[in-house]
Design an enzyme around this catalytic site. Structure first.
Site, PDB file in Angstrom:
ATOM      1  N   ASP A  38       0.822  -1.229   0.000  1.00  0.00           N
ATOM      2  CA  ASP A  38       0.000   0.000   0.000  1.00  0.00           C
ATOM      3  C   ASP A  38       0.849   1.268   0.000  1.00  0.00           C
ATOM      4  O   ASP A  38       0.637   2.172  -0.809  1.00  0.00           O
ATOM      5  CB  ASP A  38      -1.051  -0.003   1.128  1.00  0.00           C
ATOM      6  CG  ASP A  38      -0.528  -0.197   2.527  1.00  0.00           C
ATOM      7  OD1 ASP A  38       0.688  -0.406   2.713  1.00  0.00           O
ATOM      8  OD2 ASP A  38      -1.354  -0.134   3.476  1.00  0.00           O
ATOM      9  N   GLY A 124      -2.379  -8.485  13.843  1.00  0.00           N
ATOM     10  CA  GLY A 124      -2.309  -8.190  12.411  1.00  0.00           C
ATOM     11  C   GLY A 124      -3.679  -8.054  11.784  1.00  0.00           C
ATOM     12  O   GLY A 124      -3.834  -8.136  10.572  1.00  0.00           O
ATOM     13  N   ASP A 173      -5.527  -0.560   5.927  1.00  0.00           N
ATOM     14  CA  ASP A 173      -6.322  -0.993   7.082  1.00  0.00           C
ATOM     15  C   ASP A 173      -7.535  -0.092   7.291  1.00  0.00           C
ATOM     16  O   ASP A 173      -8.650  -0.554   7.511  1.00  0.00           O
ATOM     17  CB  ASP A 173      -5.467  -0.986   8.353  1.00  0.00           C
ATOM     18  CG  ASP A 173      -4.220  -1.833   8.197  1.00  0.00           C
ATOM     19  OD1 ASP A 173      -4.128  -2.566   7.202  1.00  0.00           O
ATOM     20  OD2 ASP A 173      -3.347  -1.749   9.072  1.00  0.00           O
ATOM     21  N   TYR A 223       8.739  -1.612  11.066  1.00  0.00           N
ATOM     22  CA  TYR A 223       7.830  -1.320   9.941  1.00  0.00           C
ATOM     23  C   TYR A 223       8.309  -0.066   9.213  1.00  0.00           C
ATOM     24  O   TYR A 223       8.437  -0.046   7.986  1.00  0.00           O
ATOM     25  CB  TYR A 223       6.412  -1.118  10.490  1.00  0.00           C
ATOM     26  CG  TYR A 223       5.375  -0.803   9.436  1.00  0.00           C
ATOM     27  CD1 TYR A 223       4.603  -1.808   8.871  1.00  0.00           C
ATOM     28  CD2 TYR A 223       5.164   0.508   9.006  1.00  0.00           C
ATOM     29  CE1 TYR A 223       3.655  -1.521   7.904  1.00  0.00           C
ATOM     30  CE2 TYR A 223       4.227   0.807   8.039  1.00  0.00           C
ATOM     31  CZ  TYR A 223       3.466  -0.215   7.497  1.00  0.00           C
ATOM     32  OH  TYR A 223       2.528   0.077   6.530  1.00  0.00           O
TER      33      TYR A 223
HETATM   34  C1  GLA Z   1       0.060  -2.728   8.434  1.00  0.00           C
HETATM   35  C2  GLA Z   1      -0.156  -1.324   7.892  1.00  0.00           C
HETATM   36  C3  GLA Z   1      -0.749  -1.344   6.491  1.00  0.00           C
HETATM   37  C4  GLA Z   1       0.032  -2.269   5.568  1.00  0.00           C
HETATM   38  C5  GLA Z   1       0.275  -3.614   6.234  1.00  0.00           C
HETATM   39  C6  GLA Z   1       1.179  -4.502   5.421  1.00  0.00           C
HETATM   40  O1  GLA Z   1      -1.173  -3.377   8.635  1.00  0.00           O
HETATM   41  O2  GLA Z   1      -0.996  -0.588   8.737  1.00  0.00           O
HETATM   42  O3  GLA Z   1      -0.818  -0.043   5.961  1.00  0.00           O
HETATM   43  O4  GLA Z   1       1.228  -1.673   5.151  1.00  0.00           O
HETATM   44  O5  GLA Z   1       0.842  -3.482   7.525  1.00  0.00           O
HETATM   45  O6  GLA Z   1       0.583  -4.822   4.222  1.00  0.00           O
END
Ligand code: GLA
Length: 386
Positions: A38, A124, A173, A223
């Site tokens: 994303d 997650g 998300d 991240y």
């Molecule tokens: C987390 C982030 C999202 C995305 C995912 C990995 O959930 O909040 O924006 O980057 O990781 O796909």
């Protein structure tokens, strides 16, 4: 246990003045494929789940927000004009949403609120996005005549993560939480923000989440590091190819051109992302054709990339993936940001229970705890309940 309106209402009444307010809900999400794409301008393929957050809210005629977390049994009060905001991390999400909705023209006033969730934390499944979207939707309804459009509600949640929580996340998300639709996955192009609903009813198959119950402490900084790695590769490619803004615009040849200029770990991240871009499109085609074997194979490829190149897996998640393979599960991979949380598994109905039994027993034998299992039900996005 399924969270109900009553669970929230009874606490709202108890902790405030006895009156009732309006009630809103927003879900967590799954993502079939398209991970860490994303914020690279690529595609994602999420859906909302039937679990999430429920909040009751009532304006209180002051400039203060009094918020009660039912799950944490914690009450926090903050002034809407306080430039620092509260220190409790859960309350910073609500504070951030208030600021972001004000920035979008909503005249947010003080309110009392109580909320609870049944989407597991740190799994997650985007419990934080569910919370942000719930309050963005509610404040828009209560104080903004619903004049802020849905994409802006999702962006208010994303901006909250960036500015008030310190996670430089993408839009997936919050988008899934706001736009979710029962029985549908949504393919979102994170560059153009075009999206398409896909009915998701895989005949003969189930989606099962297996929660490793690993919560990674360093998840947010790691991240952000991955995101920086991708951006570094883009900067090197863009120096040679005008118009390349994200890895979405890059191809394999461009990546090879800069291979010797960037650290190996940045190269590996970009390699994963460019591959993942194609995998999402392949999965969409396979779904349209009812070809679940291909969907599953791509999921395994994604796991491999997330584990070996993007380095967001962990021994527990890799082990869950190995067991899925051994059990003949059609597709399996780590879901969401990684570093812990769940694997998502596409499994033939007849194999589901044997797989669940095996994965529970083997995981417990190796790591001393049973993983938690969730059957995925695709539900609706942010909405008013009462
Ligand atoms: C987390 C982030 C999202 C995305 C995912 C990995 O959930 O909040 O924006 O980057 O990781 O796909």
């Amino acid at each position: 246990m399924k969270l109900t309106i009553e669970d929230v209402r009874s606490r709202f009444i108890k902790h405030f003045d006895g009156s009732t307010g309006s009630v809103y809900a927003s879900p967590g999400r799954i993502n079939l494929i398209g991970e860490h794409t994303d914020y690279n301008g690529g595609f994602v393929f999420p859906g909302a789940v039937d679990k999430g957050m429920i909040a009751e809210i009532k304006p209180n005629g002051t400039n203060k927000v009094r918020a009660y977390s039912i799950d944490l049994k914690d009450l926090v009060e903050f002034d809407l004009d306080d430039p620092k905001g509260p220190s409790a991390s859960w309350a910073r999400y609500i504070y951030g949403i208030c600021q972001e909705m004000k920035a979008r023209g909503v005249e947010v006033k003080g309110f009392n609120t109580a909320f609870a969730g049944d989407v597991p934390l740190g799994a997650g499944m985007s419990s934080s996005a569910a919370l942000e979207s719930c309050y963005a939707f509610a404040l828009n309804d209560l104080f903004g005549d619903n004049k802020v459009e849905k994409f802006e509600l999702a962006k208010a949640g994303q901006a909250t993560e960036h500015k008030y929580v310190g996670v430089n996340c993408g839009i997936m998300d919050q988008f899934a939480s706001v736009f979710g639709k029962k029985g549908h996955l949504i393919r979102l192009d994170c560059r153009s923000l075009e999206y398409e609903y896909f009915p998701f009813d895989p005949k003969g198959y189930k989606l099962v989440l297996v929660n490793s119950c690993v919560k990674h402490e360093l998840a947010s900084s790691a991240y952000n590091d991955r995101r920086r790695s991708c951006e570094n590769v883009v900067a090197h490619i863009a120096a040679k190819h005008a118009g390349v803004e994200t890895l979405r615009d890059a191809d394999w040849a461009m990546l090879e051109e800069v291979k010797d200029e960037v650290p190996q770990e940045d190269y590996n991240c970009a390699k994963y992302v460019i591959g993942e871009k194609d995998r999402v499109l392949a999965v969409c085609d396979a779904l349209k054709a009812g070809d679940y074997e291909t969907v599953g194979q791509k999921m395994y490829e994604t796991h491999e990339g997330l584990s070996k190149d993007y380095l967001v897996s962990c021994p527990e998640l890799d082990y869950l993936n190995d067991i899925a393979r051994e059990c003949g599960v059609t597709g399996s991979r780590v879901m969401g940001g990684g570093f812990g949380g769940c694997t998502i598994n596409l499994v033939e109905e007849a194999l589901a229970q044997p797989f669940i039994d095996t994965v529970k027993a083997k995981y417990k034998e190796k790591f001393g705890k049973e993983p938690l299992i969730y059957n995925v039900v695709i539900g609706d996005g942010s909405r008013k309940l009462l």
